[in-house]
Design a protein around this motif. Structure first.
Motif, PDB file in Angstrom:
ATOM      1  N   ARG A 432       4.723  30.157 -13.450  1.00 23.80           N
ATOM      2  CA  ARG A 432       5.003  29.851 -14.859  1.00 23.80           C
ATOM      3  C   ARG A 432       6.468  30.088 -15.190  1.00 23.80           C
ATOM      4  O   ARG A 432       7.073  29.344 -15.967  1.00 23.80           O
ATOM      5  CB  ARG A 432       4.117  30.712 -15.761  1.00 23.80           C
ATOM      6  N   LEU A 433       7.045  31.172 -14.596  1.00 22.93           N
ATOM      7  CA  LEU A 433       8.461  31.441 -14.856  1.00 22.93           C
ATOM      8  C   LEU A 433       9.331  30.336 -14.272  1.00 22.93           C
ATOM      9  O   LEU A 433      10.307  29.889 -14.907  1.00 22.93           O
ATOM     10  CB  LEU A 433       8.850  32.799 -14.261  1.00 22.93           C
ATOM     11  N   ASN A 434       9.000  29.895 -13.070  1.00 23.57           N
ATOM     12  CA  ASN A 434       9.774  28.806 -12.461  1.00 23.57           C
ATOM     13  C   ASN A 434       9.654  27.525 -13.281  1.00 23.57           C
ATOM     14  O   ASN A 434      10.629  26.772 -13.462  1.00 23.57           O
ATOM     15  CB  ASN A 434       9.288  28.564 -11.030  1.00 23.57           C
ATOM     16  N   GLN A 435       8.437  27.279 -13.788  1.00 24.29           N
ATOM     17  CA  GLN A 435       8.221  26.079 -14.601  1.00 24.29           C
ATOM     18  C   GLN A 435       9.040  26.130 -15.887  1.00 24.29           C
ATOM     19  O   GLN A 435       9.516  25.108 -16.374  1.00 24.29           O
ATOM     20  CB  GLN A 435       6.727  25.959 -14.923  1.00 24.29           C
ATOM     21  N   ALA A 436       9.227  27.361 -16.417  1.00 24.92           N
ATOM     22  CA  ALA A 436      10.004  27.518 -17.649  1.00 24.92           C
ATOM     23  C   ALA A 436      11.495  27.635 -17.378  1.00 24.92           C
ATOM     24  O   ALA A 436      12.285  27.801 -18.317  1.00 24.92           O
ATOM     25  CB  ALA A 436       9.522  28.757 -18.401  1.00 24.92           C
ATOM     26  N   GLN A 466       1.674  41.726 -18.929  1.00 25.45           N
ATOM     27  CA  GLN A 466       1.510  40.306 -19.251  1.00 25.45           C
ATOM     28  C   GLN A 466       1.924  40.023 -20.693  1.00 25.45           C
ATOM     29  O   GLN A 466       2.539  38.986 -20.987  1.00 25.45           O
ATOM     30  CB  GLN A 466       0.056  39.880 -19.032  1.00 25.45           C
ATOM     31  N   GLU A 467       1.600  40.939 -21.612  1.00 25.24           N
ATOM     32  CA  GLU A 467       1.990  40.760 -23.013  1.00 25.24           C
ATOM     33  C   GLU A 467       3.508  40.688 -23.140  1.00 25.24           C
ATOM     34  O   GLU A 467       4.053  39.872 -23.902  1.00 25.24           O
ATOM     35  CB  GLU A 467       1.436  41.917 -23.845  1.00 25.24           C
ATOM     36  N   ILE A 468       4.196  41.556 -22.360  1.00 26.57           N
ATOM     37  CA  ILE A 468       5.666  41.548 -22.407  1.00 26.57           C
ATOM     38  C   ILE A 468       6.203  40.215 -21.894  1.00 26.57           C
ATOM     39  O   ILE A 468       7.086  39.586 -22.510  1.00 26.57           O
ATOM     40  CB  ILE A 468       6.215  42.724 -21.576  1.00 26.57           C
ATOM     41  N   PHE A 469       5.662  39.748 -20.741  1.00 24.75           N
ATOM     42  CA  PHE A 469       6.126  38.470 -20.189  1.00 24.75           C
ATOM     43  C   PHE A 469       5.793  37.308 -21.130  1.00 24.75           C
ATOM     44  O   PHE A 469       6.589  36.367 -21.297  1.00 24.75           O
ATOM     45  CB  PHE A 469       5.483  38.237 -18.813  1.00 24.75           C
ATOM     46  N   THR A 470       4.627  37.340 -21.762  1.00 24.88           N
ATOM     47  CA  THR A 470       4.238  36.260 -22.686  1.00 24.88           C
ATOM     48  C   THR A 470       5.192  36.184 -23.874  1.00 24.88           C
ATOM     49  O   THR A 470       5.608  35.093 -24.306  1.00 24.88           O
ATOM     50  CB  THR A 470       2.801  36.484 -23.166  1.00 24.88           C
ATOM     51  N   ASN A 471       5.556  37.357 -24.422  1.00 29.40           N
ATOM     52  CA  ASN A 471       6.499  37.379 -25.542  1.00 29.40           C
ATOM     53  C   ASN A 471       7.855  36.804 -25.137  1.00 29.40           C
ATOM     54  O   ASN A 471       8.515  36.103 -25.917  1.00 29.40           O
ATOM     55  CB  ASN A 471       6.668  38.806 -26.061  1.00 29.40           C
ATOM     56  N   ILE A 472       8.278  37.133 -23.898  1.00 33.80           N
ATOM     57  CA  ILE A 472       9.563  36.593 -23.430  1.00 33.80           C
ATOM     58  C   ILE A 472       9.488  35.074 -23.328  1.00 33.80           C
ATOM     59  O   ILE A 472      10.399  34.343 -23.762  1.00 33.80           O
ATOM     60  CB  ILE A 472       9.939  37.216 -22.077  1.00 33.80           C
ATOM     61  N   LEU A 473       8.382  34.571 -22.744  1.00 35.34           N
ATOM     62  CA  LEU A 473       8.231  33.120 -22.578  1.00 35.34           C
ATOM     63  C   LEU A 473       8.162  32.401 -23.925  1.00 35.34           C
ATOM     64  O   LEU A 473       8.710  31.304 -24.102  1.00 35.34           O
ATOM     65  CB  LEU A 473       6.976  32.821 -21.757  1.00 35.34           C
ATOM     66  N   LYS A 474       7.485  33.022 -24.908  1.00 33.59           N
ATOM     67  CA  LYS A 474       7.279  32.353 -26.191  1.00 33.59           C
ATOM     68  C   LYS A 474       8.495  32.417 -27.106  1.00 33.59           C
ATOM     69  O   LYS A 474       8.851  31.444 -27.772  1.00 33.59           O
ATOM     70  CB  LYS A 474       6.088  32.986 -26.916  1.00 33.59           C
ATOM     71  N   SER A 476      11.800  34.480 -26.601  1.00 37.39           N
ATOM     72  CA  SER A 476      13.159  34.962 -26.317  1.00 37.39           C
ATOM     73  C   SER A 476      14.145  33.860 -25.978  1.00 37.39           C
ATOM     74  O   SER A 476      15.347  33.999 -26.214  1.00 37.39           O
ATOM     75  CB  SER A 476      13.116  35.963 -25.165  1.00 37.39           C
ATOM     76  N   GLY A 477      13.668  32.776 -25.382  1.00 38.62           N
ATOM     77  CA  GLY A 477      14.587  31.746 -24.909  1.00 38.62           C
ATOM     78  C   GLY A 477      15.442  32.237 -23.759  1.00 38.62           C
ATOM     79  O   GLY A 477      16.554  31.737 -23.540  1.00 38.62           O
ATOM     80  N   ALA A 478      14.956  33.212 -22.998  1.00 39.46           N
ATOM     81  CA  ALA A 478      15.735  33.805 -21.907  1.00 39.46           C
ATOM     82  C   ALA A 478      15.754  32.891 -20.698  1.00 39.46           C
ATOM     83  O   ALA A 478      14.861  32.056 -20.494  1.00 39.46           O
ATOM     84  CB  ALA A 478      15.143  35.159 -21.529  1.00 39.46           C
ATOM     85  N   THR A 479      16.795  33.059 -19.888  1.00 41.98           N
ATOM     86  CA  THR A 479      16.903  32.323 -18.619  1.00 41.98           C
ATOM     87  C   THR A 479      16.783  33.262 -17.410  1.00 41.98           C
ATOM     88  O   THR A 479      16.745  32.802 -16.271  1.00 41.98           O
ATOM     89  CB  THR A 479      18.258  31.605 -18.544  1.00 41.98           C
ATOM     90  N   LYS A 480      16.725  34.564 -17.681  1.00 43.10           N
ATOM     91  CA  LYS A 480      16.652  35.534 -16.580  1.00 43.10           C
ATOM     92  C   LYS A 480      15.844  36.761 -17.027  1.00 43.10           C
ATOM     93  O   LYS A 480      16.036  37.264 -18.132  1.00 43.10           O
ATOM     94  CB  LYS A 480      18.053  35.974 -16.154  1.00 43.10           C
ATOM     95  N   ILE A 481      14.964  37.188 -16.148  1.00 46.18           N
ATOM     96  CA  ILE A 481      14.170  38.403 -16.394  1.00 46.18           C
ATOM     97  C   ILE A 481      14.389  39.354 -15.214  1.00 46.18           C
ATOM     98  O   ILE A 481      14.307  38.940 -14.054  1.00 46.18           O
ATOM     99  CB  ILE A 481      12.673  38.094 -16.538  1.00 46.18           C
TER     100      ILE A 481
END
Length: 551
Positions: A432-436, A466-474, A476-481
C-alpha cells in the motif's frame, strides 16, 4: 637377680669352605630377664628387648660360622640366662647343626609361634577397620563398632607373642598394662557383641563387670605405683581375668540357650574354649608343662574371628538385600506415581486445550465484532442513506481487509518477539505504501523479547501501528516514513515519523483516533507520545520489557 648357665661341649664344626653353615637353634626359652649366648667364650647373641618382653616367644637362630673367625674350631657353646629369682627360667632343647638340617624346623617353629599369630591378628585388625567404616555409615548398628573394638583388643592382647625381638617403643610397664588389661576388656566386648545376637540383658551383672574391669585398669596403672613387681601385676590380673572369663562364658551360653540364638550359641561355645586353653597357657608360663610346647591361647582368635566375620557379612548382606528391596519398592511406587501424573497431565492438557480453543474463539468473535463488524455496519448504514461513493466504499473495504489481516496476524505465534510482529506488519503494509508513492525507511534494531506478549497484546500493538500508518496515508501527504526501534534496561520503544504536513495537536487531541490510540496503549500498560509540526509528525510507542508495571 639370679643367673643360670648352660654349656654344650664337643661340637662338630662344619667343614671348611662348606656352603652349609653351622647354626644354633633354640625353639623356646622363657624368663623375666635376658639371654646371652657365647661360642668359644665369644658373645654371638643376646636378647635386645627388656626383661619382661624379651622375645621369649621368638626361636633363637644364630649363624655360628659367621660369628666366629674363619677356620676356628667350635669347642663349646655357653648359654647365660639372667632372671628374677622369684620368676625362675626355662630352656628348651638346644640344636647345633648345619642349616640344611635345622632350617625347616626353625622356619616352621617361627611361623607357628609368632609370625602366624601376627598375620592373623593383623588381618583381624584390618577387617575391624573396615567394620568401623561401616559403623560410620550405619551408626544404629553398634555391632560394627563392637567388632572393631574386639579386633583392636585382640591385637593388643596377642602382641606379647610376636614383639620383644627389638626394644619396645614404649616403657615395658605401660606395654604390660595395655597387654594384660586388653584381655579383660576383650571378654566384655565379646559378651556385648553376643548380646546383639541373642538380645537378653542382665544390667546389674553387666555394670558390675564393667566396674570391676575399670577398677583393675585403674589399680594397675604404672603411674600409681601400687605394684612394684611386674610379675605380681601379671599374676594378680590373670587371676581376675580367668574368673571373669569363666563367669562371662557361662552367662553367654545361658543367654544364647534361653533366647534360642544359634549365632550366639556358636560364638559362646567357641569363646568358652578359652577356659581350658588359658589353664594350659598358665601351666606353660609357670613351667608346669614342657617348655618345648607353644602357647595356644592366641589361636583362639581364629574361631571367634571366623564367626564374627560370618555374622558381620550376613548382617551386611542382609542390609544390602534390604536396600535393594526398598529400591525396587520405591521404583515401583515411582513408576505408579509417574503413570498417575502422566494421566493427570494429559487430562489437564486436554482441559487447557479446550479452554484455549474456547477463549481464542471468543477473542476472534470479539475482535471481528469490534473491528471488521463495526466498520461494515457503519459502511452499510451510510450506503443505505445514499451518502457514499465508490471511492469511499473502496477505502472502507481496504480498512476491513487490513483489520481482518491484523486479526489473522495476531493468531501467529510471535514467541514474545516484537521484531517478528513488526516484520509481519511491514509485509502487510509495504504494498500500500508503494502504491501511494511513499518510501519506507526501516531502521529497526534488535530488541529484547517481551515475556508478557500474548496474542491479544499483539493485536493491540498491530492496531496501534496500523492506525498510525492509516492516518499518515489519509491525512499527511507524506512521501517518506521512517520506522525505528530502541531499548533501555526495562523498556522498548517504536518510533514512526513522516515528512508530511503535520497537524494541530490542540484541535485533534479529542478526536476519536488519538483517543483510541491512547486507550489501547494504556491497556498494554505502555505510553504513547506524539508531536507534530509543519515538517512532519512523530509518534513514539513505549512498552515495558518485562512483566512489570510501566512507570
Amino acid at each position: 637377680m639370679s643367673t643360670s648357665w648352660y654349656r654344650l661341649r664337643h661340637i662338630a664344626s662344619s667343614e671348611t669352605g662348606s656352603d652349609d653353615p653351622l647354626y644354633l637353634y633354640i625353639p623356646r626359652w622363657q624368663t623375666i630377664g635376658k639371654i646371652a649366648i657365647y661360642a668359644n667364650n665369644a658373645l654371638v647373641f643376646k636378647s635386645e628387648g627388656g626383661p619382661m618382653w624379651n622375645g621369649y616367644n621368638h626361636p633363637v637362630w644364630v649363624n655360628l660360622d659367621a660369628a666366629l673367625p674363619n677356620a676356628v674350631q667350635l669347642n663349646d657353646v655357653t648359654i647365660r640366662i639372667d632372671h628374677l629369682t622369684t620368676a625362675g627360667s626355662a630352656l628348651s632343647s638346644v640344636w647345633v647343626g648345619p642349616k640344611s638340617s635345622l632350617g625347616l624346623k626353625h622356619s616352621t617353629r617361627s611361623f607357628l609361634q609368632n609370625k602366624f599369630i601376627e598375620i592373623a591378628s593383623s588381618a583381624f585388625l584390618l577387617i575391624g577397620f573396615f567394620s568401623l567404616a561401616l559403623w560410620f555409615k550405619h551408626r544404629q548398628e553398634s555391632i560394627y563398632l563392637l567388632f572393631t573394638l574386639s579386633s583392636v583388643l585382640s591385637y593388643l592382647r596377642c602382641m606379647q607373642y610376636f614383639v620383644g625381638a627389638e626394644p619396645l617403643y614404649i616403657p615395658e610397664v605401660w606395654f604390660t598394662w595395655v597387654n594384660i588389661n586388653a584381655s579383660g576388656w576383650l571378654t566384655l566386648v565379646l559378651y556385648f557383641f553376643c548380646i546383639r545376637l541373642h538380645g537378653r540383658r542382665y544390667p546389674k551383672i553387666e555394670l558390675t563387670c564393667i566396674a570391676l574391669m575399670a577398677m583393675v585398669s585403674i589399680v594397675t596403672l604404672p603411674a600409681l605405683g601400687i605394684f612394684a613387681d611386674m610379675g605380681i601385676i601379671i599374676s594378680f590380673v590373670n587371676l581376675i581375668m580367668f574368673a571373669e572369663l569363666v563367669f562371662i562364658s557361662g552367662l553367654m551360653i545361658f543367654a544364647s540357650w534361653k533366647s534360642q540364638s544359634r549365632d550366639g550359641m556358636i560364638l559362646s561355645l567357641l569363646f568358652i574354649l578359652n577356659v581350658p586353653l588359658v589353664i594350659y597357657d598358665l601351666l606353660l608360663q609357670n613351667y608346669q608343662i614342657n617348655i618345648e610346647n607353644i602357647y595356644l591361647l592366641p589361636y583362639t582368635t581364629l574361631g571367634p574371628l571366623f564367626v564374627l566375620i560370618v555374622i558381620i557379612n550376613r548382617r551386611y548382606t542382609a542390609a544390602l538385600i534390604g536396600v535393594a528391596d526398598a529400591n525396587r519398592i520405591l521404583e515401583r511406587r515411582l513408576e505408579e506415581r509417574e503413570a498417575e501424573l502422566k494421566q493427570s497431565h494429559s487430562r489437564l492438557k486436554e482441559i487447557e486445550l479446550r479452554q484455549a480453543v474456547s477463549e481464542e474463539r471468543q477473542r476472534l468473535v470479539r475482535d471481528m465484532h469490534d473491528g471488521l463488524g463495526s466498520t461494515l455496519v457503519s459502511a452499510l448504514t451510510v450506503a443505505e442513506r445514499g451518502k457514499i461513493d465508490a471511492e469511499q466504499i473502496a477505502e472502507i473495504l481496504h480498512e476491513c481487509i487490513d483489520d481482518l489481516k491484523l486479526t489473522l496476524d495476531s493468531l501467529e505465534s510471535v514467541d514474545t518477539d516484537i521484531l517478528l510482529m513488526l516484520a509481519t506488519l511491514r509485509y502487510r503494509l509495504e504494498p500500500r505504501l508503494n502504491q501511494a508513492g511513499i518510501t519506507l525507511d526501516w531502521q529497526v534494531v534488535e530488541l529484547p523479547k517481551l515475556d508478557w506478549l500474548m496474542p491479544t497484546d499483539a493485536l493491540q500493538i498491530l492496531r496501534i501501528l496500523q492506525e498510525i500508518f492509516t492516518n499518515i496515508l489519509k491525512h499527511s501527504g507524506a512521501t517518506k516514513i521512517r520506522v525505528s526501534t530502541g531499548s533501555t534496561q526495562d523498556k522498548v520503544s517504536i518510533e514512526i515519523s513522516d515528512n508530511g504536513k503535520g497537524f494541530d495537536a490542540e484541535q485533534v487531541i479529542s478526536g476519536r483516533g488519538l483517543v483510541n490510540l491512547k486507550k489501547r496503549t494504556e491497556a498494554l500498560k505502555g505510553v504513547i507520545f506524539w508531536s507534530s509540526k509543519g515538517g512532519g509528525t512523530l509518534v513514539r510507542l513505549t512498552l515495558r520489557s518485562s512483566d512489570q508495571e510501566s512507570s
